[in-house]
Design a protein around this motif. Structure first.
Motif, short mmCIF file in Angstrom:
data_model
loop_
_atom_site.label_atom_id
_atom_site.label_comp_id
_atom_site.label_asym_id
_atom_site.label_seq_id
_atom_site.Cartn_x
_atom_site.Cartn_y
_atom_site.Cartn_z
N GLU A 112 0.85 -1.22 0.18
CA GLU A 112 -0.07 0.05 0.09
C GLU A 112 0.91 1.25 -0.10
OE1 GLU A 112 -3.35 2.20 -0.22
OE2 GLU A 112 -3.25 0.10 -0.33
N PRO A 113 0.90 1.90 -1.05
CA PRO A 113 1.92 3.21 -1.28
C PRO A 113 1.17 4.35 -0.67
CG PRO A 113 0.56 2.99 -3.18
CD PRO A 113 0.08 1.90 -2.20
N TRP A 114 2.07 5.33 -0.15
CA TRP A 114 1.59 6.78 -0.08
C TRP A 114 1.26 7.48 -1.09
CZ3 TRP A 114 -0.09 9.62 4.33
CH2 TRP A 114 0.06 8.88 5.63
N GLY A 115 0.26 7.61 -1.63
CA GLY A 115 -0.09 8.14 -2.94
C GLY A 115 -0.21 9.87 -2.56
N TYR A 116 -0.18 10.53 -3.87
CA TYR A 116 -0.26 11.92 -3.78
C TYR A 116 -1.80 12.39 -3.17
CZ TYR A 116 -0.46 16.51 -5.76
OH TYR A 116 -0.64 17.91 -5.84
N HIS A 117 -2.65 11.66 -3.45
CA HIS A 117 -3.98 12.12 -2.98
C HIS A 117 -3.95 11.87 -1.33
CE1 HIS A 117 -4.00 7.49 -2.92
NE2 HIS A 117 -5.08 7.49 -2.09
N GLN A 118 -3.15 10.94 -0.85
CA GLN A 118 -3.22 11.29 0.60
C GLN A 118 -2.27 12.31 1.21
OE1 GLN A 118 -1.73 7.20 0.56
NE2 GLN A 118 -3.02 6.30 2.14
N LEU A 119 -1.28 12.75 0.31
CA LEU A 119 -0.61 13.80 0.92
C LEU A 119 -1.18 15.14 0.44
CD1 LEU A 119 2.92 12.93 -0.48
CD2 LEU A 119 2.02 12.53 1.71
N GLN A 120 -2.33 15.21 -0.07
CA GLN A 120 -3.07 16.40 -0.37
C GLN A 120 -3.89 16.68 1.04
OE1 GLN A 120 -5.53 15.23 -3.84
NE2 GLN A 120 -4.48 17.15 -4.91
N GLU A 121 -4.22 15.96 1.75
CA GLU A 121 -4.97 16.29 3.01
C GLU A 121 -4.25 16.53 4.16
OE1 GLU A 121 -8.20 17.19 2.65
OE2 GLU A 121 -8.41 16.54 0.68
N TYR A 122 -4.12 17.68 4.68
CA TYR A 122 -3.41 17.94 6.14
C TYR A 122 -3.80 17.22 7.11
CZ TYR A 122 -0.98 20.33 9.84
OH TYR A 122 0.06 20.66 11.14
N ASP A 123 -5.09 17.00 7.07
CA ASP A 123 -5.71 16.12 8.42
C ASP A 123 -5.19 14.83 8.40
OD1 ASP A 123 -6.95 18.26 9.40
OD2 ASP A 123 -8.90 17.89 8.55
N VAL A 124 -4.71 14.21 7.05
CA VAL A 124 -4.42 12.91 7.17
C VAL A 124 -2.97 12.96 7.52
CG1 VAL A 124 -3.75 10.81 5.38
CG2 VAL A 124 -5.81 12.51 5.04
N ILE A 125 -2.14 13.70 7.56
CA ILE A 125 -0.74 13.59 7.85
C ILE A 125 -0.23 14.53 8.86
CG2 ILE A 125 0.08 13.16 5.43
CD1 ILE A 125 0.73 16.48 6.49
N LYS A 126 -1.08 15.16 9.45
CA LYS A 126 -0.48 16.21 10.44
C LYS A 126 -0.05 15.75 11.61
CE LYS A 126 -5.38 16.48 12.86
NZ LYS A 126 -6.36 17.45 13.10
N ASP A 127 -0.56 14.29 12.00
CA ASP A 127 0.48 13.73 13.20
C ASP A 127 1.62 13.20 12.63
OD1 ASP A 127 -1.90 14.43 14.83
OD2 ASP A 127 -2.92 12.48 14.41
N ARG A 128 2.11 13.23 11.50
CA ARG A 128 3.31 12.71 11.09
C ARG A 128 4.45 13.67 10.75
NH1 ARG A 128 2.96 7.20 9.00
NH2 ARG A 128 0.69 6.45 9.23
N VAL A 129 3.91 15.04 11.11
CA VAL A 129 4.90 16.18 10.58
C VAL A 129 5.90 16.22 11.77
CG1 VAL A 129 4.85 18.80 10.68
CG2 VAL A 129 2.93 17.72 9.49
N VAL A 130 7.15 16.26 11.53
CA VAL A 130 8.29 16.33 12.39
C VAL A 130 9.02 17.59 11.87
CG1 VAL A 130 8.03 14.11 13.41
CG2 VAL A 130 9.42 14.38 11.50
N PHE A 131 10.37 17.76 12.66
CA PHE A 131 11.26 18.41 11.98
C PHE A 131 12.74 18.21 12.12
CE2 PHE A 131 11.11 19.38 16.50
CZ PHE A 131 12.48 19.89 16.92
N ARG A 132 13.58 18.71 11.34
CA ARG A 132 15.04 18.51 11.61
C ARG A 132 15.89 19.97 11.48
NH1 ARG A 132 17.52 17.99 6.15
NH2 ARG A 132 16.09 18.69 4.71
N LEU A 133 17.24 20.01 11.66
CA LEU A 133 17.73 21.27 11.70
C LEU A 133 18.80 21.37 10.61
CD1 LEU A 133 18.81 21.61 15.61
CD2 LEU A 133 16.88 22.73 14.21
N ILE A 134 19.05 22.35 9.82
CA ILE A 134 19.92 22.65 8.89
C ILE A 134 20.86 23.99 9.06
CG2 ILE A 134 19.05 21.08 7.27
CD1 ILE A 134 17.72 23.61 5.80
N HIS A 135 21.79 24.16 8.28
CA HIS A 135 22.40 25.53 8.67
C HIS A 135 21.83 26.43 7.48
CE1 HIS A 135 26.01 28.34 8.19
NE2 HIS A 135 25.97 27.82 9.37
N THR A 136 21.65 27.47 8.08
CA THR A 136 20.84 28.67 7.17
C THR A 136 21.56 29.07 6.27
OG1 THR A 136 19.64 29.16 9.57
CG2 THR A 136 19.47 30.72 7.47
N GLU A 137 22.73 29.67 6.32
CA GLU A 137 23.37 30.24 5.30
C GLU A 137 23.83 29.22 4.30
OE1 GLU A 137 25.29 33.02 3.13
OE2 GLU A 137 23.93 33.44 4.85
#
Length: 317
Positions: free
Chosen positions: A86-111
């Motif tokens: 079962e893939p993660w298709g584009y249609h699933q990524l269109q809905e924020y409510d579907v993915i909002k519990d999977r949003v995380v973050f990382r750090l990168i250098h700004t410059e």
């Protein structure tokens, strides 16, 4: 055969052997610090979020004498292992409510990532930027992620300010922090070098995670802060209360050395060098021990418990 020729040859052989309706395509991924990596993506109507198979390692093996056909077959075998799942298709990524519990973050250098930051939402802190991604998969088979862009925000009808609290909350749950002695970190690296590591997403021995301990704890001259999968774990620096908790354990202010995007090294002030030497140490490690795309910053930072603040630790201060 040069690298670009190798890429074209792999793409060509794959497309001769793949079944109708599946197409292999060379893909250029924009990585951290302006670096690029070449990979293969599989395009079908059903699979619109295919994992990329990066080819630098295969090209190295080809240069060492392995046959192109065998390497192509490895890629085909991998595709066969994911086909039909079962893939993660584009249609699933269109809905924020579907993915909002999977949003995380990382750090990168700004410059070092100015061009990339023009196209993705971010929060700037010191010389770093917090950027957001979707953690699609986290299991024994590995991880799958999607970088969140400004186009995603427009599609979802949200803004950056809505991403930030979700990412902070989710990261602490999905990618919990671990804090352990450098002695344990070295033991872990030696075990991995000897081929004794387990699955990358399985938790290590919980008793070694000092954040989960109560009472007297082992002391060391250096400690490591990361997440339990050791991927983009430098982000743990900005998890709620983590820096305060470390200060309580150490009972003093401390240096934070960004050893890579995957972890930071913590050094108690009483056991560190002067500020200039600490910055030199970070820069030397980055130049000699860290892959260019995994460098976070050349600065040492300092955490003052009284102010509850992480700050630049610049030479001469």
């Amino acid at each position: 055969m040069e690298y670009q020729e190798f890429l074209c040859a792999v793409e060509g052989q794959l497309n001769k052997k793949l079944k109708e309706g599946v197409k292999a395509k060379v893909y250029t991924a924009q990585k951290n610090n302006g670096r690029e990596k070449k990979g293969i993506l599989f395009e079908t109507k059903e699979l619109s979020a295919s994992p990329a198979i990066y080819l630098e390692g295969l090209f190295y093996r080809f240069q060492k004498g392995e046959q192109l056909g065998g390497l192509v077959q490895e890629i085909l075998d991998f595709y066969g292992s994911i086909e039909g799942k079962e893939p993660w298709g584009y249609h699933q990524l269109q809905e924020y409510d579907v993915i909002k519990d999977r949003v995380v973050f990382r750090l990168i250098h700004t410059e070092k990532n100015k061009r990339m930051l023009e196209h993705i939402p971010s929060v700037e802190i010191l010389d770093l930027s917090m950027v957001f991604y979707i953690l699609l998969q986290l299991d024994e088979e590995g991880t799958a992620t999607v970088q969140i862009s400004n186009a995603h925000l427009k599609m979802w009808g949200i803004n950056r300010e809505q991403l930030y609290p979700a990412a902070i909350k989710n990261a602490s749950v999905l990618l919990p922090a671990e804090f352990f002695t450098m002695h344990y970190a070295i033991e872990e690296m030696l075990e991995e070098a000897a081929g004794e590591e387990g699955d990358s997403v399985k938790r290590r021995d919980e008793k070694e995670n000092l954040l989960s301990q109560i009472g007297e704890q082992p002391e060391d001259t250096m400690y490591v802060l990361t997440n339990f999968i050791r991927y983009c774990g430098a982000a743990c620096v900005f998890y709620p209360h983590i820096l305060d908790m470390i200060g309580e354990m150490l009972k003093e202010d401390y240096f934070v050395l960004p050893s890579s995007i995957h972890e930071v090294i913590v050094v108690p002030e009483s056991k560190g060098l002067d500020a200039e030497e600490m910055c030199k140490m970070v820069k030397e490690i980055n130049e000699t021990q860290v892959a260019p795309e995994e460098v976070l910053s050349d600065h040492a930072y300092f955490y003052r418990r009284k102010e509850r603040q992480l700050m630049f630790q610049k030479p001469g201060l």
